[in-house]
Design a protein around this motif. Structure first.
Motif, short mmCIF file in Angstrom:
data_model
loop_
_atom_site.label_atom_id
_atom_site.label_comp_id
_atom_site.label_asym_id
_atom_site.label_seq_id
_atom_site.Cartn_x
_atom_site.Cartn_y
_atom_site.Cartn_z
N VAL A 15 9.73 4.40 -5.01
CA VAL A 15 8.92 3.19 -4.92
C VAL A 15 7.61 3.44 -5.65
O VAL A 15 6.95 4.45 -5.43
N SER A 16 7.22 2.52 -6.50
CA SER A 16 5.99 2.68 -7.28
C SER A 16 4.76 2.32 -6.44
O SER A 16 4.85 1.64 -5.42
N ASP A 17 3.59 2.77 -6.91
CA ASP A 17 2.33 2.42 -6.25
C ASP A 17 2.14 0.91 -6.24
O ASP A 17 1.67 0.35 -5.24
N ALA A 18 2.51 0.26 -7.33
CA ALA A 18 2.36 -1.21 -7.42
C ALA A 18 3.20 -1.91 -6.35
O ALA A 18 2.75 -2.88 -5.74
N GLU A 19 4.40 -1.41 -6.11
CA GLU A 19 5.27 -2.03 -5.10
C GLU A 19 4.71 -1.79 -3.69
O GLU A 19 4.78 -2.69 -2.84
N ILE A 20 4.15 -0.63 -3.45
CA ILE A 20 3.54 -0.35 -2.15
C ILE A 20 2.37 -1.30 -1.91
O ILE A 20 2.24 -1.88 -0.83
N ILE A 21 1.53 -1.48 -2.92
CA ILE A 21 0.40 -2.40 -2.80
C ILE A 21 0.88 -3.83 -2.59
O ILE A 21 0.35 -4.57 -1.76
N ARG A 22 1.91 -4.22 -3.32
CA ARG A 22 2.47 -5.58 -3.17
C ARG A 22 2.96 -5.81 -1.75
O ARG A 22 2.64 -6.83 -1.13
N GLN A 23 3.71 -4.87 -1.21
CA GLN A 23 4.22 -5.01 0.15
C GLN A 23 3.09 -5.01 1.19
O GLN A 23 3.13 -5.75 2.17
N CYS A 24 2.09 -4.18 0.93
CA CYS A 24 0.93 -4.13 1.83
C CYS A 24 0.21 -5.48 1.81
O CYS A 24 -0.17 -6.00 2.86
N TYR A 25 0.04 -6.05 0.63
CA TYR A 25 -0.63 -7.36 0.52
C TYR A 25 0.20 -8.45 1.22
O TYR A 25 -0.35 -9.30 1.92
N ILE A 26 1.51 -8.42 1.04
CA ILE A 26 2.37 -9.42 1.68
C ILE A 26 2.22 -9.34 3.21
O ILE A 26 2.14 -10.37 3.88
N LYS A 27 2.14 -8.14 3.75
CA LYS A 27 2.06 -7.98 5.20
C LYS A 27 0.67 -8.27 5.76
O LYS A 27 0.53 -8.93 6.78
N TRP A 28 -0.41 -7.77 5.08
CA TRP A 28 -1.74 -7.84 5.66
C TRP A 28 -2.74 -8.71 4.90
O TRP A 28 -3.89 -8.83 5.31
N ARG A 29 -2.36 -9.27 3.77
CA ARG A 29 -3.24 -10.12 2.96
C ARG A 29 -4.58 -9.43 2.68
O ARG A 29 -4.62 -8.33 2.22
N ASP A 30 -5.70 -10.12 2.99
CA ASP A 30 -7.02 -9.60 2.65
C ASP A 30 -7.37 -8.29 3.35
O ASP A 30 -8.23 -7.55 2.90
N SER A 31 -6.72 -8.00 4.47
CA SER A 31 -7.02 -6.76 5.17
C SER A 31 -6.14 -5.60 4.70
O SER A 31 -6.18 -4.51 5.29
N CYS A 32 -5.37 -5.79 3.64
CA CYS A 32 -4.51 -4.71 3.15
C CYS A 32 -5.27 -3.43 2.79
O CYS A 32 -4.73 -2.34 3.01
N PRO A 33 -6.51 -3.49 2.28
CA PRO A 33 -7.20 -2.22 1.98
C PRO A 33 -7.40 -1.32 3.19
O PRO A 33 -7.49 -0.11 3.06
N LEU A 34 -7.46 -1.92 4.38
CA LEU A 34 -7.62 -1.11 5.59
C LEU A 34 -6.41 -0.22 5.86
O LEU A 34 -6.48 0.71 6.64
N HIS A 35 -5.29 -0.51 5.20
CA HIS A 35 -4.05 0.22 5.44
C HIS A 35 -3.63 1.12 4.27
O HIS A 35 -2.55 1.67 4.28
N ILE A 36 -4.51 1.22 3.26
CA ILE A 36 -4.21 2.04 2.08
C ILE A 36 -5.19 3.20 2.04
O ILE A 36 -6.40 2.99 2.13
N HIS A 37 -4.68 4.40 1.90
CA HIS A 37 -5.53 5.59 1.82
C HIS A 37 -5.46 6.17 0.42
O HIS A 37 -4.41 6.18 -0.20
N GLY A 38 -6.61 6.62 -0.08
CA GLY A 38 -6.64 7.24 -1.40
C GLY A 38 -7.70 6.61 -2.27
O GLY A 38 -8.55 5.84 -1.81
N ASP A 39 -7.67 6.97 -3.54
CA ASP A 39 -8.62 6.38 -4.49
C ASP A 39 -7.86 5.40 -5.38
O ASP A 39 -6.82 5.73 -5.93
N TYR A 40 -8.40 4.19 -5.50
CA TYR A 40 -7.68 3.13 -6.21
C TYR A 40 -8.59 1.97 -6.53
O TYR A 40 -9.70 1.83 -5.99
N SER A 41 -8.14 1.16 -7.42
CA SER A 41 -8.64 -0.19 -7.61
C SER A 41 -7.41 -0.99 -8.04
O SER A 41 -6.55 -0.47 -8.74
#
Length: 140
Positions: free
Chosen positions: A1-27
């Motif tokens: 699973v790619s990083d983009a797919e993980i972010i997509r799924q995280c956004y689908i589940k948590w919308r604007d609060s998705c960053p609270l569920h992602i650990h690491g360095d990113y934009s």
């Protein structure tokens, strides 16, 4: 699973609060076609840059200023106040990029554009703990 797919799924589940569920360095950026919204997010310490510019004709964003300013048909005037701020204290971070009409998503922040307009918010707030003070007694 790619990083983009993980972010997509995280956004689908948590919308604007998705960053609270992602650990690491990113934009990253998410475009939600159904809701007609764009979300730009930056990690909590800002290790990955994310720049943006809202113009009359549209909205631009990039992880590098070079890519953003590559649009030759737009005006990229130097913001002299920001240059003066940098020259006055070069060891401190500047408030924004050196170009007018250009901004950076703040560390631990996000920018959202939707039908109601543009909003800038912080998703990360460092935890604070009370300071424990050591009290020395004279009779010891």
């Amino acid at each position: 699973v790619s990083d983009a797919e993980i972010i997509r799924q995280c956004y689908i589940k948590w919308r604007d609060s998705c960053p609270l569920h992602i650990h690491g360095d990113y934009s990253f950026a998410v475009y939600n076609r159904e809701e007609e919204e764009i979300l730009l997010v930056r990690d909590h310490i800002g290790s990955r840059p994310l720049y943006w510019s809202k113009r009359e004709d549209g909205f631009l964003f990039s992880t590098s200023l070079e890519s953003l300013t590559a649009f030759d048909d737009l005006d990229w005037t130097i913001d002299e106040k920001v240059v003066a701020e940098f020259l006055a204290c070069p060891i401190m971070p500047v408030s924004k990029p050196f170009f007018e009409h250009t901004h950076a998503v703040l560390p631990g922040g996000f920018l959202k554009i939707d039908k109601s307009g543009l909003s800038v918010e912080r998703w990360w707030k460092p935890a604070t703990r009370p300071i424990k003070r050591l009290i020395l007694r004279k009779d010891m």
